[in-house]
Enzyme design. Structure first.
Site, mmCIF file in Angstrom:
data_model
loop_
_atom_site.group_PDB
_atom_site.id
_atom_site.type_symbol
_atom_site.label_atom_id
_atom_site.label_comp_id
_atom_site.label_asym_id
_atom_site.label_seq_id
_atom_site.Cartn_x
_atom_site.Cartn_y
_atom_site.Cartn_z
ATOM 1 N N ASN A 1 0.866 -1.176 0.000
ATOM 2 C CA ASN A 1 0.000 0.000 0.000
ATOM 3 C C ASN A 1 0.910 1.236 0.000
ATOM 4 O O ASN A 1 1.440 1.616 1.030
ATOM 5 C CB ASN A 1 -0.897 -0.024 1.248
ATOM 6 C CG ASN A 1 -1.711 1.249 1.400
ATOM 7 O OD1 ASN A 1 -1.819 2.040 0.463
ATOM 8 N ND2 ASN A 1 -2.283 1.447 2.579
ATOM 9 N N LYS B 1 0.153 4.228 -0.358
ATOM 10 C CA LYS B 1 -0.527 5.441 0.137
ATOM 11 C C LYS B 1 -0.305 6.589 -0.866
ATOM 12 O O LYS B 1 -0.363 6.331 -2.055
ATOM 13 C CB LYS B 1 -0.036 5.786 1.549
ATOM 14 C CG LYS B 1 -0.163 4.582 2.485
ATOM 15 C CD LYS B 1 -0.033 4.930 3.923
ATOM 16 C CE LYS B 1 -0.181 3.643 4.740
ATOM 17 N NZ LYS B 1 -0.219 3.882 6.166
ATOM 18 N N HIS C 1 -9.836 1.509 4.346
ATOM 19 C CA HIS C 1 -8.579 1.700 5.089
ATOM 20 C C HIS C 1 -8.807 2.732 6.198
ATOM 21 O O HIS C 1 -9.570 3.683 6.010
ATOM 22 C CB HIS C 1 -7.472 2.168 4.135
ATOM 23 C CG HIS C 1 -6.121 2.164 4.777
ATOM 24 N ND1 HIS C 1 -5.695 3.175 5.602
ATOM 25 C CD2 HIS C 1 -5.120 1.254 4.748
ATOM 26 C CE1 HIS C 1 -4.480 2.885 6.047
ATOM 27 N NE2 HIS C 1 -4.107 1.725 5.543
ATOM 28 N N GLU D 1 -7.175 5.158 7.170
ATOM 29 C CA GLU D 1 -6.914 6.556 6.793
ATOM 30 C C GLU D 1 -8.083 7.127 5.985
ATOM 31 O O GLU D 1 -8.303 8.335 5.979
ATOM 32 C CB GLU D 1 -5.580 6.638 6.031
ATOM 33 C CG GLU D 1 -4.415 6.480 6.991
ATOM 34 C CD GLU D 1 -3.148 5.922 6.387
ATOM 35 O OE1 GLU D 1 -3.031 5.872 5.154
ATOM 36 O OE2 GLU D 1 -2.263 5.526 7.172
ATOM 37 N N GLU E 1 -5.905 -4.235 10.820
ATOM 38 C CA GLU E 1 -4.880 -3.212 11.022
ATOM 39 C C GLU E 1 -5.215 -2.368 12.250
ATOM 40 O O GLU E 1 -6.001 -1.421 12.150
ATOM 41 C CB GLU E 1 -4.810 -2.284 9.801
ATOM 42 C CG GLU E 1 -4.387 -2.954 8.524
ATOM 43 C CD GLU E 1 -3.771 -1.940 7.554
ATOM 44 O OE1 GLU E 1 -2.627 -2.151 7.162
ATOM 45 O OE2 GLU E 1 -4.435 -0.950 7.218
ATOM 46 N N GLY F 1 2.248 2.726 10.792
ATOM 47 C CA GLY F 1 3.225 3.780 10.529
ATOM 48 C C GLY F 1 4.314 3.908 11.565
ATOM 49 O O GLY F 1 4.929 4.966 11.698
HETATM 50 P P1 PGA Z 1 2.466 0.776 7.719
HETATM 51 O O1 PGA Z 1 1.036 0.993 7.040
HETATM 52 O O2 PGA Z 1 3.016 -0.526 7.198
HETATM 53 O O3 PGA Z 1 3.256 1.951 7.309
HETATM 54 O O4 PGA Z 1 2.232 0.712 9.194
HETATM 55 C C1 PGA Z 1 0.146 -0.073 6.875
HETATM 56 C C2 PGA Z 1 -1.143 0.457 6.311
HETATM 57 O O5 PGA Z 1 -1.579 1.558 6.706
HETATM 58 O O6 PGA Z 1 -1.774 -0.207 5.461
#
Ligand code: PGA
Length: 256
Positions: free
Chosen positions: A12, A14, A98, A100, A168, A174
């Site tokens: 991902n 982003k 997701h 976010e 998640e 993050g």
């Molecule tokens: P990350 O993100 O691996 O940077 O923690 C995972 C995600 O948000 O899908």
């Protein structure tokens, strides 16, 4: 003969990288390694403006995915992208809900509409669920249950085989591998997710969706999570932007 199930590793990206040129390089490197691995299915989810660059560039081992999708093929919906358009570009997987995006206002009801639209188009949804925080009273179990129940509403058992659920926990996204969830707890949560599905749809159907873990998966915790976490794969954020690290993770997953 026992056929080993492939691990599903989803990148991902982003809202990265900042240019099409960088995206091309990252995709190329990922595809080069992913294409050589027979025990891993690699999925790359670039930002939408780059999807066209990789249209039909996927293979049976390295597939194209998307970070978001609209819930209808035909609507007055400025700025949205339909499942039909994505399919036409050769997209196979769609991340739905997701955290976010949920933080930007995406509700369980919207997630449920998107899930149904994605399935109707013959694409594979990756439905994201996860709690914001871990409270000592264990309220997060209820939060997860509500998310799953509402997001899956209206989905048929017959479609379960084509659904992925990415667990998640927001507090683990993050960060670094040191702060990620421990494999033992990931296993507990994947059992809990199956239990929720089993209560809703029966034990047999509950076994069908692939459950993934996401949240600070890096090179150092790839093997422990895949071997002890009870999950079929990973949703990888920041580590998927580093081609060297991500390709190492793919190789680790392939060797398990
Ligand atoms: P990350 O993100 O691996 O940077 O923690 C995972 C995600 O948000 O899908």
């Amino acid at each position: 003969m026992h056929v080993k199930k492939k691990k599903l590793i989803i990148a991902n990206w982003k809202m990265h990288p900042g240019s099409a040129a960088e995206a091309r390089v990252l995709f190329h490197k990922t595809k080069l390694t992913g294409g050589r691995l027979d025990a891993v299915e690699t999925v790359v989810c670039p930002p939408s403006p780059y999807l066209g660059l990789f249209a039909h560039a996927g293979t049976s081992r390295v597939l194209l995915g998307t970070q978001n999708v609209f819930w209808a093929n035909s609507a007055r919906a400025t700025g949205e992208i339909s499942p039909e358009m994505l399919k036409d570009l050769g997209v196979s997987y769609c991340i739905v809900g997701h955290s976010e995006r949920r933080a930007l206002g995406e509700t369980d009801e919207i997630v449920s509409k998107k899930l149904k639209a994605v399935l109707a188009e013959g694409l594979i949804p990756v439905v994201c669920v996860g709690e914001k925080e871990r409270d000592v009273e264990g309220r997060y179990f209820g939060i997860l249950k509500t998310q799953i129940t509402a997001s899956f509403s209206g989905t048929k058992k017959a479609q379960f085989r084509d659904i992925c659920i990415a667990y998640e926990p927001l507090w683990a996204i993050g960060k670094s591998a040191r702060e990620a969830m421990e494999p033992r707890v990931i296993r507990e949560m994947s059992i809990f997710i199956q239990k929720v599905l089993s209560d809703l749809y029966g034990a047999e159907a509950a076994q069908l969706p692939r459950i993934l873990y996401g949240g600070s998966v890096e090179e150092r915790n790839t093997a422990p999570i895949l071997s002890e976490g009870g999950v079929s794969g990973l949703l990888v954020g920041h580590a998927s932007l580093n081609a060297e690290e991500f390709t190492k993770m793919l190789k680790i997953a392939n060797a398990l």
